[in-house]
Design an enzyme around this catalytic site. Structure first.
Site, PDB file in Angstrom:
ATOM      1  N   PRO A 293       0.854  -1.195   0.000  1.00 33.34           N
ATOM      2  CA  PRO A 293       0.000   0.000   0.000  1.00 33.34           C
ATOM      3  C   PRO A 293       0.887   1.241   0.000  1.00 33.34           C
ATOM      4  O   PRO A 293       1.941   1.235   0.639  1.00 33.34           O
ATOM      5  CB  PRO A 293      -0.766  -0.117   1.314  1.00 33.34           C
ATOM      6  CG  PRO A 293       0.112  -0.956   2.195  1.00 33.34           C
ATOM      7  CD  PRO A 293       0.862  -1.892   1.285  1.00 33.34           C
TER       8      PRO A 293
ATOM      9  N   GLY B 169       2.252   4.925   0.991  1.00 30.38           N
ATOM     10  CA  GLY B 169       2.165   5.959   2.021  1.00 30.38           C
ATOM     11  C   GLY B 169       1.755   5.525   3.409  1.00 30.38           C
ATOM     12  O   GLY B 169       1.163   6.314   4.142  1.00 30.38           O
TER      13      GLY B 169
ATOM     14  N   GLY C 204       4.165   3.696   5.383  1.00 27.12           N
ATOM     15  CA  GLY C 204       5.399   3.435   6.140  1.00 27.12           C
ATOM     16  C   GLY C 204       5.967   2.048   5.920  1.00 27.12           C
ATOM     17  O   GLY C 204       6.822   1.605   6.673  1.00 27.12           O
ATOM     18  N   LEU C 205       5.497   1.366   4.866  1.00 24.43           N
ATOM     19  CA  LEU C 205       6.041   0.027   4.584  1.00 24.43           C
ATOM     20  C   LEU C 205       7.050   0.067   3.431  1.00 24.43           C
ATOM     21  O   LEU C 205       7.311  -0.945   2.783  1.00 24.43           O
ATOM     22  CB  LEU C 205       4.904  -0.960   4.282  1.00 24.43           C
ATOM     23  CG  LEU C 205       3.964  -1.218   5.467  1.00 24.43           C
ATOM     24  CD1 LEU C 205       2.838  -2.166   5.078  1.00 24.43           C
ATOM     25  CD2 LEU C 205       4.738  -1.786   6.665  1.00 24.43           C
TER      26      LEU C 205
ATOM     27  N   ALA D 194      10.403   3.843  -1.315  1.00 26.87           N
ATOM     28  CA  ALA D 194      11.766   3.336  -1.544  1.00 26.87           C
ATOM     29  C   ALA D 194      11.725   2.157  -2.515  1.00 26.87           C
ATOM     30  O   ALA D 194      12.560   2.052  -3.420  1.00 26.87           O
ATOM     31  CB  ALA D 194      12.399   2.911  -0.229  1.00 26.87           C
ATOM     32  N   ALA D 195      10.735   1.267  -2.357  1.00 30.40           N
ATOM     33  CA  ALA D 195      10.623   0.117  -3.265  1.00 30.40           C
ATOM     34  C   ALA D 195      10.287   0.596  -4.672  1.00 30.40           C
ATOM     35  O   ALA D 195      10.773   0.039  -5.665  1.00 30.40           O
ATOM     36  CB  ALA D 195       9.568  -0.857  -2.753  1.00 30.40           C
TER      37      ALA D 195
ATOM     38  N   ASP E 159      15.484   3.789   4.459  1.00 30.23           N
ATOM     39  CA  ASP E 159      14.494   3.040   3.673  1.00 30.23           C
ATOM     40  C   ASP E 159      15.084   2.464   2.389  1.00 30.23           C
ATOM     41  O   ASP E 159      15.005   1.262   2.143  1.00 30.23           O
ATOM     42  CB  ASP E 159      13.316   3.947   3.288  1.00 30.23           C
ATOM     43  CG  ASP E 159      12.329   4.107   4.416  1.00 30.23           C
ATOM     44  OD1 ASP E 159      12.744   3.964   5.579  1.00 30.23           O
ATOM     45  OD2 ASP E 159      11.155   4.388   4.127  1.00 30.23           O
TER      46      ASP E 159
END
Ligand code: PMV
Length: 316
Positions: free
Chosen positions: A101, A103, A105-106, A110-111, A152
């Site tokens: 998902p 935005g 924080g996962l 960065a991914a 991140d």
């Protein structure tokens, strides 16, 4: 014309210890998660375009040069990645398959940066070296986060579990885990972006630096203690460290009501410890759950949150 179809992938991440304190030079620990994001770059008849079917209400569809209210930051990040790859005016289309998902924080941004850059490196026929990939990803991350610590995109690029410390030369070191950590990750909407939360904490810090520096010292000490506990697979100690870290983050003013609720539900249903992960003000939490994680997942889902049981820190 290049006829190559090129792909790149990257996992998401969770910060196990030390978010926010890492911005002030303390060590933090982050780990890659099983969910991630894939990018496919292929030749097209027109200029660069980007499609992310699983984000937004009906997907994000970006064409550079067009005004697209609401998704300018994704467009600017795409342009920054193309620039870094020397493909600013290339005729190509990139499609992102996002299991993460956005935005919360996962590590979605960065991914996004790493998977996109990897696919562009393949597309131009010259994959990025690790150093160049990290540097280019930092430019892309700046579009989203202003002054990212680098944590991140570093863990997302390298995978596994890392101790990270910011400095003139950011230092990152793999953390050996006795075994991948069994966790529940839960998330909901955020009340503000990373940039807003980091900015608000900066104001509070600058008004009373001594008090906040002490809080950041305490968070840094936790990260150091955690390296040892992770190495020994000492879950009881890690659970206590999660709870302590969450308390400090709450004291720093970055935990929102949703974080408090998710943390409380996870603890009530058997987690050994739980904390917010990432910037806070909503977003994600992580709970250490070696036994019956499905009970925690159901309780969180019953309360209206998204939740999944997973293992973090596996070396790719
Ligand atoms: O954007 P998030 O939610 O993954 O949080 C970033 C972590 C912070 O420490 C708050 C900021 C940073 O740049 O490290």
């Amino acid at each position: 014309m290049n006829t190559r179809v090129s792909t790149g992938a990257a996992p998401g991440k969770v910060i196990l210890f030390g978010e926010h304190a890492v911005v002030y030079g303390r060590p933090a620990i982050a780990a890659a998660i099983e969910r991630g994001l894939g990018a496919t770059a292929e030749p097209a008849h027109d200029g660069p375009r980007l499609d992310i079917p699983r984000w937004g209400r009906s997907g994000l569809h970006i064409r550079l040069g067009e005004r697209q209210p609401g998704i300018e930051s994704v467009a600017r990040a795409f342009a920054a990645a193309l620039e870094a790859a020397g493909l600013r005016d290339a005729r190509l289309r990139v499609t992102i398959d996002a299991e993460l998902p956005p935005g919360v924080g996962l590590g979605s941004s960065a991914a996004f940066a790493i998977a996109l850059l990897r696919s562009l490196g393949e597309f131009r026929g010259a994959p990025f070296s690790t150093g160049d990939l990290l540097e280019a990803a930092e430019h892309v991350e700046r579009v989203f986060h202003g002054t990212p610590s680098g944590l991140d995109h570093t863990v997302v690029a390298l995978g596994g579990c890392l101790r990270f410390q910011r400095g003139r030369e950011p230092a990152f070191m793999p953390v050996a885990l006795a075994e991948p950590l069994p966790v529940v990750v839960a998330w909901t909407q955020r009340e503000g972006g990373t940039r807003d939360v980091v900015g608000r904490l900066r104001e509070r810090h600058d008004a009373q630096p001594d008090l906040y520096e002490r809080l950041f010292d305490a968070m840094g000490d936790l990260a150091e203690a955690a390296v040892e506990a992770l190495g020994h697979g000492d879950f009881a100690r890690l659970g206590a460290l999660f709870d302590l870290n969450h308390g400090y983050l709450n004291a720093a003013g970055v935990s929102g009501l949703a974080n408090e609720r998710m943390v409380a539900i996870a603890r009530q249903h058997g987690a050994l410890g739980a904390k917010l992960t990432g910037a806070g003000w909503g977003g994600a939490v992580i709970a250490l759950a070696p036994d019956h994680p499905e009970r925690i997942v159901s309780a969180l889902q019953d309360a209206g949150f998204s939740a999944t049981a997973t293992r973090v820190g596996a070396t790719s």
